[in-house]
Design a protein around this motif. Structure first.
Motif, PDB file in Angstrom:
ATOM      1  N   PHE A   1      31.445  16.489  35.669  1.00  0.00           N
ATOM      2  CA  PHE A   1      30.678  15.991  36.805  1.00  0.00           C
ATOM      3  C   PHE A   1      29.227  15.772  36.388  1.00  0.00           C
ATOM      4  O   PHE A   1      28.688  16.524  35.583  1.00  0.00           O
ATOM      5  CB  PHE A   1      30.742  17.022  37.946  1.00  0.00           C
ATOM      6  N   GLU A   2      28.613  14.742  36.956  1.00  0.00           N
ATOM      7  CA  GLU A   2      27.182  14.502  36.756  1.00  0.00           C
ATOM      8  C   GLU A   2      26.496  14.619  38.108  1.00  0.00           C
ATOM      9  O   GLU A   2      26.936  14.026  39.092  1.00  0.00           O
ATOM     10  CB  GLU A   2      26.944  13.102  36.190  1.00  0.00           C
TER      11      GLU A   2
ATOM     12  N   PHE B   1      23.325  17.172  34.070  1.00  0.00           N
ATOM     13  CA  PHE B   1      22.234  17.230  35.034  1.00  0.00           C
ATOM     14  C   PHE B   1      21.272  16.073  34.767  1.00  0.00           C
ATOM     15  O   PHE B   1      20.717  15.979  33.674  1.00  0.00           O
ATOM     16  CB  PHE B   1      21.494  18.565  34.916  1.00  0.00           C
ATOM     17  N   THR B   2      21.065  15.215  35.770  1.00  0.00           N
ATOM     18  CA  THR B   2      20.207  14.048  35.614  1.00  0.00           C
ATOM     19  C   THR B   2      19.116  14.063  36.675  1.00  0.00           C
ATOM     20  O   THR B   2      19.399  13.998  37.873  1.00  0.00           O
ATOM     21  CB  THR B   2      21.026  12.744  35.715  1.00  0.00           C
ATOM     22  N   ASP B   3      17.876  14.131  36.212  1.00  0.00           N
ATOM     23  CA  ASP B   3      16.709  14.160  37.090  1.00  0.00           C
ATOM     24  C   ASP B   3      16.335  12.729  37.465  1.00  0.00           C
ATOM     25  O   ASP B   3      15.952  11.934  36.603  1.00  0.00           O
ATOM     26  CB  ASP B   3      15.543  14.853  36.371  1.00  0.00           C
ATOM     27  N   ILE B   4      16.428  12.411  38.747  1.00  0.00           N
ATOM     28  CA  ILE B   4      16.132  11.046  39.187  1.00  0.00           C
ATOM     29  C   ILE B   4      14.639  10.744  39.209  1.00  0.00           C
ATOM     30  O   ILE B   4      14.256   9.588  39.378  1.00  0.00           O
ATOM     31  CB  ILE B   4      16.762  10.736  40.563  1.00  0.00           C
ATOM     32  N   THR B   5      13.794  11.772  39.008  1.00  0.00           N
ATOM     33  CA  THR B   5      12.348  11.526  38.957  1.00  0.00           C
ATOM     34  C   THR B   5      11.848  11.350  37.521  1.00  0.00           C
ATOM     35  O   THR B   5      10.670  11.073  37.320  1.00  0.00           O
ATOM     36  CB  THR B   5      11.565  12.664  39.651  1.00  0.00           C
ATOM     37  N   ALA B   6      12.734  11.479  36.554  1.00  0.00           N
ATOM     38  CA  ALA B   6      12.346  11.279  35.151  1.00  0.00           C
ATOM     39  C   ALA B   6      12.058   9.797  34.899  1.00  0.00           C
ATOM     40  O   ALA B   6      12.704   8.918  35.484  1.00  0.00           O
ATOM     41  CB  ALA B   6      13.468  11.758  34.229  1.00  0.00           C
ATOM     42  N   ASP B   7      11.098   9.529  34.032  1.00  0.00           N
ATOM     43  CA  ASP B   7      10.727   8.147  33.725  1.00  0.00           C
ATOM     44  C   ASP B   7      11.908   7.322  33.220  1.00  0.00           C
ATOM     45  O   ASP B   7      12.004   6.136  33.511  1.00  0.00           O
ATOM     46  CB  ASP B   7       9.603   8.108  32.683  1.00  0.00           C
ATOM     47  N   ALA B   8      12.813   7.943  32.483  1.00  0.00           N
ATOM     48  CA  ALA B   8      13.937   7.222  31.885  1.00  0.00           C
ATOM     49  C   ALA B   8      15.049   6.896  32.885  1.00  0.00           C
ATOM     50  O   ALA B   8      15.920   6.085  32.592  1.00  0.00           O
ATOM     51  CB  ALA B   8      14.519   8.039  30.727  1.00  0.00           C
TER      52      ALA B   8
ATOM     53  N   LEU C   1      31.667  11.215  39.178  1.00  0.00           N
ATOM     54  CA  LEU C   1      32.861  11.704  38.495  1.00  0.00           C
ATOM     55  C   LEU C   1      33.011  10.960  37.164  1.00  0.00           C
ATOM     56  O   LEU C   1      32.426   9.887  36.980  1.00  0.00           O
ATOM     57  CB  LEU C   1      34.092  11.476  39.373  1.00  0.00           C
ATOM     58  N   PRO C   2      33.809  11.500  36.251  1.00  0.00           N
ATOM     59  CA  PRO C   2      33.971  10.836  34.951  1.00  0.00           C
ATOM     60  C   PRO C   2      34.462   9.387  35.045  1.00  0.00           C
ATOM     61  O   PRO C   2      34.143   8.571  34.193  1.00  0.00           O
ATOM     62  CB  PRO C   2      35.001  11.711  34.227  1.00  0.00           C
TER      63      PRO C   2
END
Length: 127
Positions: A7-8, A36-43, A64-65
């Motif tokens: 899961f992401e 874990f993906t930070d939506i506030t990260a520049d990338a 999901l995958p």
């Protein structure tokens, strides 16, 4: 999404309350089942998901995958499942409990910027 994750989760890395919970899940994720993906990260680019930032900020999202996106309380069910805590997931699906959790999350999501002291003009206009 890398195939070795179950899961992401897409989270707001500037939200203190959100970060507290994300750090807790990171500690529980011993098998590294969660990306874990930070939506506030520049990338980060919401366009890659076919979404925009206001949509991403309005509620928590997960993937999901197979690429299927989920939102709201279902994201937390997937997180708990990924770390092996199945009993809260089962409890969250009980009649009445499901509706209360969904309502509680909608109220929180709509007010989270205000609740975490991050209002500045239009930023509190999360739908």
């Amino acid at each position: 999404m890398p195939t070795n994750h179950q899961f992401e989760v897409f989270y707001d890395g500037e939200c203190p309350l959100c970060m507290r919970e994300i750090r807790w899940f990171q500690r529980l994720d011993k098998q590294q089942n969660i990306l874990f993906t930070d939506i506030t990260a520049d990338a980060f680019d919401a366009d890659e998901l076919g979404l925009d930032m206001p949509t991403m900020m309005a509620r928590i999202h997960g993937r999901l995958p197979d690429g299927t996106l989920v939102t709201g309380v279902e994201v937390f069910r997937r997180l708990y499942t990924a770390v092996g805590w199945r009993w809260p997931v089962a409890a969250s699906r009980l009649p009445g409990v499901r509706q209360l959790l969904d309502l509680g999350y909608r109220v929180f999501a709509k007010n989270r910027l205000r609740l975490t002291g991050r209002c500045d003009g239009d930023r509190c206009a999360v739908n």
